[in-house]
Design an enzyme around this catalytic site. Structure first.
Site, PDB file in Angstrom:
ATOM      1  N   GLU A   1     -16.193   6.444   4.517  1.00 20.99           N
ATOM      2  CA  GLU A   1     -15.606   5.774   6.140  1.00 20.99           C
ATOM      3  C   GLU A   1     -15.323   6.602   7.345  1.00 20.99           C
ATOM      4  OE1 GLU A   1     -11.181   4.661   5.896  1.00 20.99           O
ATOM      5  OE2 GLU A   1     -11.197   6.604   4.480  1.00 20.99           O
TER       6      GLU A   1
ATOM      7  N   LYS B   1      -3.110   6.485   1.392  1.00 19.28           N
ATOM      8  CA  LYS B   1      -2.124   7.142   2.934  1.00 19.28           C
ATOM      9  C   LYS B   1      -1.479   8.382   2.216  1.00 19.28           C
ATOM     10  CE  LYS B   1      -2.622   4.517   7.764  1.00 19.28           C
ATOM     11  NZ  LYS B   1      -3.147   5.260   8.003  1.00 19.28           N
TER      12      LYS B   1
ATOM     13  N   ARG C   1       1.003  -0.802  -0.437  1.00 19.22           N
ATOM     14  CA  ARG C   1       0.253   0.069   0.106  1.00 19.22           C
ATOM     15  C   ARG C   1       0.879   1.916  -0.309  1.00 19.22           C
ATOM     16  NH1 ARG C   1      -4.596   0.321   4.122  1.00 19.22           N
ATOM     17  NH2 ARG C   1      -2.667   0.960   6.134  1.00 19.22           N
TER      18      ARG C   1
END
Ligand code: PLP
Ligand code: COI
Length: 343
Positions: free
Chosen positions: A222, A186, A83
């Site tokens: 989220e 992220k 990721r």
């Protein structure tokens, strides 16, 4: 082993505590250099570095656990490494080789072994890998030099309630990400975007903000620091959206749900569905699996009561126990998710 450091391991909060070492590596002249071990908590940075002006900053979150058998485990570290590469490519930073990421994660755990909380304390050693663009630039363009650091700090539960239902709030005047923006990576900037909603939620006594999809505001996206899932009719339901972070915890809970004989649906989740779900929770490395008891929608002046009796639901409890069990070496790791570290 955790030494007598005068740390109350069972009552740690989720905050920074100095440890002995961090590890660093710099990308310069087209290649990653040697891994450096540092005791310095500060970094020396040019004031025109791209991370300071144009948001070239990405990070990860990961935990090392001391298990029942005394061994130390990292959970799905390869997925964090992948990721981090996706995040780097997303905002034109230099991707970190997976092997380098994993070697540095191992090293920082070994070097800070005396800060790994003991088994049974409920705490863990949190790793925070971060990459920043360090080339001085005033025009908008990607850096050619990057610094990758991993530091470690012992932490307790992210939400002070621990494994108890928390309340979250929806504020429609904020988005954390744009429909085709950076929400799926992220990137530090996403948290800057969400800061207004998070601060408003915390000031009003909620544990987090819950964001709706930024395009139509019809579907659940989220929470500020974690993904969302709900349980209905033996089914694990979680949002499919291009503006949320693909959570490794969520991916693991989906597999655990299947292992437990449940159905899994990853699809847009309309807000009204909250009227019929049996359980809901936030999930992530820091949040683990935190039940949601109530959801307040400020714009509609409506509160969805998810937990009628104020207790975690039975399915969320089962998922939480299985996940924690694997991380702590109490439950067989049938999917080979954990990496044992010699620390
Ligand atoms: N969503 C956001 C916005 C997060 O910050 C996190 C934390 O990393 C997650 C979801 C959960 O992801 P993971 O389970 O990989 O930690
Ligand atoms: C994590 O769960 O590791 C995260 O990075 C979330 C963060 C906002 C604490």
């Amino acid at each position: 082993m955790a030494e007598n450091l005068n740390i109350d391991w069972s009552n740690l909060s989720f905050s920074y505590l100095k440890t002995d070492y961090n590890v660093r590596c710099t990308f310069r002249d087209g290649k990653w250099g040697e891994i450096e071990v540092s005791t310095d908590e500060n970094i020396n940075l040019h004031m025109a570095a791209t991370c300071l002006h144009y948001g070239q900053e990405i990070f990860e979150g990961q935990k090392a656990f001391r298990g029942k058998d005394g061994k130390v485990r990292l959970f799905r570290i390869d997925e964090n490494a992948k990721r981090m590469r996706a995040s780097a490519m997303g905002i034109k930073m230099e991707p970190i080789p997976e092997e380098l990421f994993i070697e540095m994660a191992r090293k920082v755990v070994e070097l800070n072994a005396r800060f790994i909380p003991p088994y049974g304390s409920g705490s863990s050693l949190y790793l925070r890998p971060l990459e920043i663009g360090i080339t001085p630039r005033v025009g908008v363009s990607p850096a050619t030099e990057y610094m990758f650091i991993i530091f470690a700090t012992p932490v307790g539960p992210y939400f002070k309630e621990g494994f108890k239902p928390t309340k979250v709030a929806i504020y429609r005047e904020f988005d954390r990400a744009a429909p085709l923006g950076t929400g799926k990576w992220k990137v530090g900037g996403n948290y800057a975007c969400g800061m207004g909603a998070t601060a408003k939620a915390k000031a009003a006594g909620y544990s987090a903000a819950l964001f709706l999809d930024p395009k139509e505001k019809r579907y659940i996206d989220e929470c500020g620091p974690a993904n969302f899932f709900a349980i209905k009719n033996n089914t694990y339901i979680t949002p499919k959206s291009d503006s949320i972070l693909p959570s490794i915890t969520n991916m693991s809970l989906q597999q655990i749900a299947r292992d437990l004989g449940m159905n899994v649906e990853c699809r847009p989740v309309p807000l009204e569905e909250l009227n019929v779900v049996e359980e809901a929770a936030e999930c992530g490395t820091a949040a683990v699996c935190t039940p949601i008891g109530e959801i307040f929608d400020e714009g509609m002046n409506h509160t969805y009561i998810i937990s009628k009796d104020g207790n975690p639901g039975p399915v969320t409890t089962q998922l939480y126990n299985r996940l924690r069990g694997i991380q702590l070496g109490e439950v067989e790791d049938i999917h080979n998710w954990t990496t044992i570290i010699d620390a």
